[in-house]
Design a protein around this motif. Structure first.
Motif: not given
Length: 180
Positions: A51, A123, A125, A129, A142-145
């Motif tokens: 991410r 991320c 999570r 990773c 999950s996510y990007s900033s």
């Protein structure tokens, strides 16, 4: 679809955020200069996280993806530090923000067909990773900033009439959700 900003703000506050407000979509400008700051790798995630850049896609791809959304919501978690070096409060506030962010992201994904969630920071999570050796273990969580996408967060807050700085000895984490 029309969204009720006040209802979404109430949801955000119930989920544990300190502040929330409607995102001015004109403030969603993906800037290569912001993305370039990721290359400095101060968070040790550049090129090591699905991410984060470069894996999260280009500025052009982010711009194209964001065009399909018609509404946005900014959310923040603010912590009050005992002094400028109160790293315990910074870490606690960060964890609280991430938990609230994921919780609200799950609620919004269950309620709306398509959302784009952008968090605060990389991320986290998973402890480690899988990038680049295996697919993301939790693509739904999950996510990007905002920064990874190239958003200048303080400017986004300013243009959306939400404070970025809450005064001396405070720390604020900001994230957003875009809805179709």
């Amino acid at each position: 679809m029309r969204y009720d900003a006040e209802e979404l703000k109430k949801l955000a506050l119930r989920e544990g955020f300190t502040a929330a407000g409607e995102l001015n979509l004109k403030a969603v400008v993906f800037m290569p200069e912001v993305r370039d700051m990721c290359r400095a790798d101060k968070c040790s995630a550049y090129g090591r996280n699905w991410r984060c850049p470069p894996a999260c896609g280009s500025i052009e791809e982010a711009t194209e993806r964001a065009k399909k959304y018609s509404f946005g919501m900014l959310v923040q978690t603010v912590g009050k530090m005992e002094d400028d070096f109160d790293f315990e409060t910074i870490e606690e506030t960060s964890k609280k923000h991430a938990a609230s962010f994921i919780s609200m992201m799950r609620i919004l994904k269950g309620k709306y067909d398509d959302i784009l969630a952008m968090g605060a920071g990389t991320c986290a999570r998973c402890k480690q990773c899988t990038y680049p050796d295996a697919p993301c273990r939790f693509p739904e969580d999950s996510y990007s900033s905002m920064e990874a996408y190239g958003l200048w967060v303080s400017r986004v807050c300013e243009l959306s009439s939400l404070p970025y700085n809450y005064g001396k000895q405070t720390i604020a984490f900001t994230s957003c959700y875009l809805l179709k």
